[in-house]
Scaffold this active site. Structure first.
Site, PDB file in Angstrom:
ATOM      1  N   HIS A   1       0.791  -1.078  -0.050  1.00 22.34           N
ATOM      2  CA  HIS A   1      -0.185  -0.067   0.100  1.00 22.34           C
ATOM      3  C   HIS A   1       0.766   1.445   0.049  1.00 22.34           C
ATOM      4  O   HIS A   1       1.221   1.848   1.260  1.00 22.34           O
ATOM      5  CB  HIS A   1      -0.747  -0.077   1.290  1.00 22.34           C
ATOM      6  CG  HIS A   1      -1.963   1.263   1.341  1.00 22.34           C
ATOM      7  ND1 HIS A   1      -3.145   0.917   2.197  1.00 22.34           N
ATOM      8  CD2 HIS A   1      -2.069   2.203   0.718  1.00 22.34           C
ATOM      9  CE1 HIS A   1      -3.930   2.160   2.084  1.00 22.34           C
ATOM     10  NE2 HIS A   1      -3.176   2.729   1.207  1.00 22.34           N
TER      11      HIS A   1
ATOM     12  N   HIS B   1     -10.695   0.762   0.933  1.00 21.75           N
ATOM     13  CA  HIS B   1     -10.410   1.843   2.127  1.00 21.75           C
ATOM     14  C   HIS B   1     -11.831   1.635   2.527  1.00 21.75           C
ATOM     15  O   HIS B   1     -12.861   2.201   1.913  1.00 21.75           O
ATOM     16  CB  HIS B   1     -10.340   3.121   1.080  1.00 21.75           C
ATOM     17  CG  HIS B   1     -10.474   4.197   2.373  1.00 21.75           C
ATOM     18  ND1 HIS B   1      -9.180   5.021   2.525  1.00 21.75           N
ATOM     19  CD2 HIS B   1     -11.196   4.797   3.037  1.00 21.75           C
ATOM     20  CE1 HIS B   1      -9.477   5.723   3.534  1.00 21.75           C
ATOM     21  NE2 HIS B   1     -10.738   5.779   3.950  1.00 21.75           N
TER      22      HIS B   1
ATOM     23  N   ASP C   1       0.797   2.594   3.628  1.00 23.78           N
ATOM     24  CA  ASP C   1      -0.156   3.727   3.365  1.00 23.78           C
ATOM     25  C   ASP C   1       0.677   4.850   3.297  1.00 23.78           C
ATOM     26  O   ASP C   1       0.517   5.955   3.703  1.00 23.78           O
ATOM     27  CB  ASP C   1      -1.146   3.945   4.299  1.00 23.78           C
ATOM     28  CG  ASP C   1      -2.411   4.620   3.513  1.00 23.78           C
ATOM     29  OD1 ASP C   1      -2.086   5.113   2.399  1.00 23.78           O
ATOM     30  OD2 ASP C   1      -3.188   5.309   4.177  1.00 23.78           O
TER      31      ASP C   1
ATOM     32  N   HIS D   1       1.507   5.309  -2.147  1.00 24.19           N
ATOM     33  CA  HIS D   1       1.041   6.325  -3.034  1.00 24.19           C
ATOM     34  C   HIS D   1       2.019   6.974  -3.501  1.00 24.19           C
ATOM     35  O   HIS D   1       2.662   7.903  -2.828  1.00 24.19           O
ATOM     36  CB  HIS D   1       0.145   7.326  -2.208  1.00 24.19           C
ATOM     37  CG  HIS D   1      -1.120   6.602  -1.685  1.00 24.19           C
ATOM     38  ND1 HIS D   1      -2.332   6.398  -2.434  1.00 24.19           N
ATOM     39  CD2 HIS D   1      -1.352   6.026  -0.423  1.00 24.19           C
ATOM     40  CE1 HIS D   1      -3.357   5.997  -1.657  1.00 24.19           C
ATOM     41  NE2 HIS D   1      -2.818   5.680  -0.379  1.00 24.19           N
ATOM     42  N   PHE D   2       2.674   6.623  -4.635  1.00 29.96           N
ATOM     43  CA  PHE D   2       3.912   7.229  -5.142  1.00 29.96           C
ATOM     44  C   PHE D   2       3.685   8.590  -6.089  1.00 29.96           C
ATOM     45  O   PHE D   2       4.694   9.238  -6.507  1.00 29.96           O
ATOM     46  CB  PHE D   2       5.015   6.243  -6.020  1.00 29.96           C
ATOM     47  CG  PHE D   2       5.643   5.551  -5.075  1.00 29.96           C
ATOM     48  CD1 PHE D   2       5.746   5.558  -3.637  1.00 29.96           C
ATOM     49  CD2 PHE D   2       6.234   4.557  -5.431  1.00 29.96           C
ATOM     50  CE1 PHE D   2       6.535   4.988  -2.631  1.00 29.96           C
ATOM     51  CE2 PHE D   2       7.268   3.586  -4.374  1.00 29.96           C
ATOM     52  CZ  PHE D   2       7.414   3.833  -3.322  1.00 29.96           C
TER      53      PHE D   2
HETATM   54  C1  NCD Z   1      -4.123   8.588   1.050  1.00 29.54           C
HETATM   55  C2  NCD Z   1      -3.581   9.622   0.016  1.00 29.54           C
HETATM   56  O1  NCD Z   1      -3.167  10.793   0.467  1.00 29.54           O
HETATM   57  O2  NCD Z   1      -3.528   9.222  -1.121  1.00 29.54           O
HETATM   58  N1  NCD Z   1      -4.490   9.583   2.322  1.00 29.54           N
HETATM   59  C3  NCD Z   1      -4.460   8.770   3.528  1.00 29.54           C
HETATM   60  O3  NCD Z   1      -4.970   9.873   4.364  1.00 29.54           O
HETATM   61  N2  NCD Z   1      -4.278   7.804   4.004  1.00 29.54           N
HETATM   62  C4  NCD Z   1      -5.358   8.194   0.552  1.00 29.54           C
HETATM   63  C5  NCD Z   1      -6.030   7.132   1.273  1.00 29.54           C
HETATM   64  O4  NCD Z   1      -5.427   5.961   1.403  1.00 29.54           O
HETATM   65  O5  NCD Z   1      -6.995   7.066   1.969  1.00 29.54           O
HETATM   66 ZN    ZN Z   2      -3.681   4.819   0.838  1.00 23.18          ZN
HETATM   67 ZN    ZN Z   3      -7.163   4.603   2.321  1.00 19.88          ZN
END
Ligand code: NCD
Ligand code: ZN
Ligand code: ZN
Length: 427
Positions: A55, A174, A295, A57-58
């Site tokens: 998990h 999510h 995450d 987000h790059f």
């Molecule tokens: C994540 C994001 O910034 O992409 N933000 C977060 O608060 N975890 C999106 C997500 O995983 O819910």
């Molecule tokens: Zn996430």
């Molecule tokens: Zn999430």
């Protein structure tokens, strides 16, 4: 044999002084004594499987001022992670075949580590699931609104789960119920408002709906970042095709006074009370939780440096996740066995990849750990573009050396391979 690596190896649940034989990037033999063209002896240092983070987000494409595949994978590599799976909330979103191929090609040119890519499922692209399933590593569904999330109408949940089941790929959720979130939504002034106005009841409800909708289906379902005691309690009765993950921030942090810059801790689902934190940590220890996932969701300091209500949710974590927990394992807060299940074995098995284990036939992905090498996390030394961490000054043990497919990718605090070394896997 191309390469033999020797040391105190974590093998089949225990530490053993032995040799790992590697050919073409794969583990081919594990024995007390082996000879090879190239023999590296790490002496008393530990050889553990490298971590797998399902998990991240790059932010690539579209938000490369926050992170890109080069900086994100560098951070992961320094943190002992050999493979990451990237989320679809980029710009454009990864919800068509074209966007999926573009992301895979571009990340393939930039990544230092192996990677997979999720396709997002929205209310509009259900007809693409079959095709997306052939090319992606799996699917992501957002049941509640979060940073840059994709909209999905829960009335289509059963249909989506059914179609995804046919592809054989996993689907990650999510899990916060949107109607519930709207009901509680209010202007937030600080971190305790975030927890109050995104209550755990919305998470619990959403988890309940996912479990109910997947009844009698064999679809592989994973609930991401469980944040509450209530949510986890509900998952105790789950069927075996449903797995769940917890992040370092939810299991190590709780809302309290004087946290510092509160917007840095703003994340969805929210960091909650010490009671929630402790139940999640217990879930990691007792096996109710299957994986630790970062995450990793970087935002710049400038983006976070605004009033609480306008600040984006999300915080970085891919580089600090394994080092934080290695320190805790050294201190016997949890066992190495649990740690390696959570960080390596289970995430790899959820994604169906031959990683996360030191055994014959698996990729030769290891971290070399000197347990005396304790340090404090310092954001200026981390490699994410965002250069801040909610774990500033926490004790950690970073790996000395990291191998992927039998190649040293980190040694002497330097990256040893070229950009693009990372392969697309998990499809
Ligand atoms: C994540 C994001 O910034 O992409 N933000 C977060 O608060 N975890 C999106 C997500 O995983 O819910
Ligand atoms: Zn996430
Ligand atoms: Zn999430």
């Amino acid at each position: 044999m191309d390469l033999v690596v020797e040391g105190k190896v974590y093998y089949r649940g225990a530490f053993e002084n032995c040799c790992i034989g590697i050919e073409n990037g794969k583990i081919v033999e594990i024995k007390k004594i082996l000879t090879g063209d190239n023999h590296i002896n790490f002496g008393k240092k530990l050889i553990l499987p490298a971590g797998v983070d399902i998990h991240v987000h790059f932010r690539d494409p579209g938000m490369t001022h926050k992170e890109d595949f080069s900086s994100g994978s560098t951070a992961a590599a320094y943190g002992g992670i050999s493979c990451v799976f990237d989320m679809p909330n980029t710009i454009p979103q990864t919800i068509t075949l074209e966007n999926l191929s573009d992301k895979i090609d571009s990340a393939g040119n930039k990544s230092y580590i192996d990677f997979g890519v999720f396709a997002g499922v929205t209310s509009e692209n259900l007809s693409l699931i079959e095709k997306l399933g052939k090319k992606s590593s799996g699917f992501k569904i957002y049941l509640g609104n979060t940073t840059l999330s994709l909209f999905f109408d829960k009335l289509k949940l059963r249909e989506a789960l059914d179609l995804i089941g046919i592809t054989g790929k996993p689907v990650l959720f999510h899990a916060e119920d949107e109607e519930c979130l709207i009901k509680f939504k209010n202007k937030e002034v600080g971190i305790s408002d975030h927890m109050r106005f995104r209550p755990s009841s919305c998470e619990e409800l959403s988890i309940k709906e996912i479990i109910e909708s997947s009844k009698n289906l064999t679809t592989r379902v994973h609930i991401c970042h469980v944040s509450s005691c209530e949510g986890l309690e509900f998952l105790k009765k789950r069927p075996s095709n449903i797995t769940c993950g917890v992040t370092p921030h939810h299991s190590l942090l709780n809302v309290k006074k004087n946290m510092g810059s509160e917007t840095l801790f703003k994340v969805n689902p929210p960091i909650r009370t010490s009671f929630d934190k402790e139940s999640l940590f217990n879930g990691l220890k007792n096996g109710v939780v299957n994986v630790i996932e970062s995450d990793h969701a970087p935002h710049t300091q400038d983006e976070k440096n605004v009033d609480f209500d306008s600040a984006p949710s999300g915080l970085p974590g891919v580089e600090t996740m394994y080092p934080l927990f290695l320190y805790l394992a050294k201190k016997q807060v949890l066992t190495f066995q649990r740690l390696i299940s959570l960080m390596c074995v289970n995430p790899a098995s959820i994604m169906g990849i031959q990683k996360g284990k030191i055994d014959i036939g698996y990729d030769a992905d290891f971290v070399i750990i000197d347990l005396n090498n304790e340090s404090r996390i310092k954001s200026e030394r981390l490699h994410s573009k965002c250069k801040w961490s909610v774990f500033e000054d926490w004790p950690a043990i970073f790996p000395d050396t990291v191998f992927i497919r039998g190649e040293k990718i980190i040694q002497d605090d330097e990256i040893q391979v070229k950009q693009g070394f990372g392969n697309y896997i998990g499809a």
